[in-house]
Design a protein around this motif. Sequence first.
Motif, mmCIF file in Angstrom:
data_model
loop_
_atom_site.group_PDB
_atom_site.id
_atom_site.type_symbol
_atom_site.label_atom_id
_atom_site.label_comp_id
_atom_site.label_asym_id
_atom_site.label_seq_id
_atom_site.Cartn_x
_atom_site.Cartn_y
_atom_site.Cartn_z
ATOM 1 N N HIS A 1 0.744 4.050 -2.923
ATOM 2 C CA HIS A 1 0.451 5.444 -2.594
ATOM 3 C C HIS A 1 1.503 6.383 -3.191
ATOM 4 C CE1 HIS A 1 -1.607 8.533 -0.381
ATOM 5 N NE2 HIS A 1 -0.463 8.948 0.136
ATOM 6 N N ARG A 2 2.744 5.931 -3.287
ATOM 7 C CA ARG A 2 3.809 6.750 -3.870
ATOM 8 C C ARG A 2 3.589 7.009 -5.352
ATOM 9 N NH1 ARG A 2 9.339 4.205 -1.376
ATOM 10 N NH2 ARG A 2 8.959 4.872 0.759
ATOM 11 N N ILE A 3 3.016 6.028 -6.073
ATOM 12 C CA ILE A 3 2.804 6.228 -7.507
ATOM 13 C C ILE A 3 1.459 6.875 -7.812
ATOM 14 C CG2 ILE A 3 4.339 4.347 -8.168
ATOM 15 C CD1 ILE A 3 1.861 2.651 -8.742
ATOM 16 N N GLY A 4 0.684 7.220 -6.772
ATOM 17 C CA GLY A 4 -0.537 7.977 -6.986
ATOM 18 C C GLY A 4 -1.829 7.227 -6.771
ATOM 19 N N SER B 1 -9.235 3.461 -7.289
ATOM 20 C CA SER B 1 -7.984 2.700 -7.376
ATOM 21 C C SER B 1 -8.264 1.213 -7.545
ATOM 22 C CB SER B 1 -7.139 2.921 -6.125
ATOM 23 O OG SER B 1 -6.723 4.260 -6.049
ATOM 24 N N SER C 1 0.816 -1.217 0.000
ATOM 25 C CA SER C 1 0.000 0.000 0.000
ATOM 26 C C SER C 1 0.855 1.275 0.000
ATOM 27 C CB SER C 1 -0.964 0.009 1.182
ATOM 28 O OG SER C 1 -0.264 0.067 2.397
ATOM 29 N N HIS C 2 1.982 1.253 0.697
ATOM 30 C CA HIS C 2 2.845 2.439 0.707
ATOM 31 C C HIS C 2 3.447 2.680 -0.677
ATOM 32 C CE1 HIS C 2 2.457 2.895 4.967
ATOM 33 N NE2 HIS C 2 2.778 1.617 5.147
ATOM 34 N N TRP C 3 3.828 1.612 -1.364
ATOM 35 C CA TRP C 3 4.368 1.746 -2.715
ATOM 36 C C TRP C 3 3.296 2.246 -3.683
ATOM 37 C CZ3 TRP C 3 3.364 -1.110 -7.263
ATOM 38 C CH2 TRP C 3 4.233 -0.837 -8.308
ATOM 39 N N ARG D 1 -5.189 8.204 -4.331
ATOM 40 C CA ARG D 1 -5.492 9.636 -4.349
ATOM 41 C C ARG D 1 -6.228 10.031 -5.622
ATOM 42 N NH1 ARG D 1 0.337 11.934 -3.262
ATOM 43 N NH2 ARG D 1 0.742 10.308 -4.766
#
Length: 64
Positions: free
Chosen positions: A23-26, A49, A19-21, A29
């Motif tokens: 979230h980094r690519i968008g 998403s 999930s953190h990875w 959001r």
Amino acid sequence: MLRWLLVIVVTLIVFNGVSHWLHRIGLGRLPGDFRFRLGGRHWHLPLASAVLLSFLAMLIGKFV
């Protein structure tokens, strides 16, 4: 029924790990992803998403 429970648990563990990875690519959001506070807790519903990831998985499965 036990097999489906196992699949759901493994899927949640994998999603929690990446999930953190994501979230980094968008992902998480997008305009269809909802965040709100209810009962003193923050809730996140990543609907857009999930649709996007399902579509990508369908395309990968179709070509493999």
